[in-house]
Design a protein around this motif. Structure first.
Motif, PDB file in Angstrom:
ATOM      1  N   THR A  36       0.857  -1.179   0.000  1.00 35.21           N
ATOM      2  CA  THR A  36       0.000   0.000   0.000  1.00 35.21           C
ATOM      3  C   THR A  36       0.897   1.234   0.000  1.00 35.21           C
ATOM      4  O   THR A  36       1.862   1.300   0.747  1.00 35.21           O
ATOM      5  N   ASP A  37       0.565   2.228  -0.837  1.00 34.16           N
ATOM      6  CA  ASP A  37       1.384   3.440  -0.873  1.00 34.16           C
ATOM      7  C   ASP A  37       0.989   4.387   0.260  1.00 34.16           C
ATOM      8  O   ASP A  37       0.110   4.082   1.070  1.00 34.16           O
ATOM      9  N   ALA A  38       1.636   5.543   0.322  1.00 40.23           N
ATOM     10  CA  ALA A  38       1.425   6.489   1.422  1.00 40.23           C
ATOM     11  C   ALA A  38      -0.007   7.036   1.442  1.00 40.23           C
ATOM     12  O   ALA A  38      -0.491   7.477   2.483  1.00 40.23           O
ATOM     13  N   ASN A  39      -0.691   7.015   0.307  1.00 44.99           N
ATOM     14  CA  ASN A  39      -2.069   7.502   0.246  1.00 44.99           C
ATOM     15  C   ASN A  39      -3.090   6.402   0.511  1.00 44.99           C
ATOM     16  O   ASN A  39      -4.288   6.647   0.440  1.00 44.99           O
ATOM     17  N   GLY A  40      -2.622   5.192   0.759  1.00 47.53           N
ATOM     18  CA  GLY A  40      -3.519   4.095   1.050  1.00 47.53           C
ATOM     19  C   GLY A  40      -3.985   3.315  -0.173  1.00 47.53           C
ATOM     20  O   GLY A  40      -4.831   2.433  -0.061  1.00 47.53           O
TER      21      GLY A  40
END
Length: 111
Positions: A36-40
């Motif tokens: 999952t990236d930093a933005n979800g």
């Protein structure tokens, strides 16, 4: 387009594997679907660059910024030599001459 051999791009002497992979634009985590990236947002499993398997690397791989393998023989220093010093001296003389010419031609001194 031909496939890039990322092993020939000048990064083999980097000892830290994490740093080496970052410089090459490779991420084992991003190749998995469950990250999952930093933005979800969920990852798709392509890695850093969707076509890395097809072309061999992304821009970080085929044109890296930091390439210690391609530096001078020691990899730590840059030696100008006599020709380099002469070139720099010539450049300074030309720039000073042009600057002096501009000052003289645009002032009361040149009239």
């Amino acid at each position: 387009a031909k496939k890039v051999d990322i092993k020939k791009q000048g990064l083999n002497s980097v000892q830290n594997e994490v740093v080496k992979k970052n410089l090459m634009g490779v991420s084992e985590t991003m190749k998995k679907r469950d990250w999952t990236d930093a933005n979800g947002r969920k990852g798709k499993g392509y890695g850093v660059y969707k076509f890395a398997d097809k072309y061999g690397a992304n821009v970080d791989g085929y044109s890296p910024i930091y390439t210690p393998d391609t530096w001078s023989e020691s990899g730590e220093s840059y030696k100008l030599g006599k020709a380099g010093l002469i070139a720099w001296a010539g450049l300074i003389v030309v720039l000073l001459g042009v600057g002096l010419n501009l000052i003289v031609s645009t002032s009361a001194i040149g009239q």
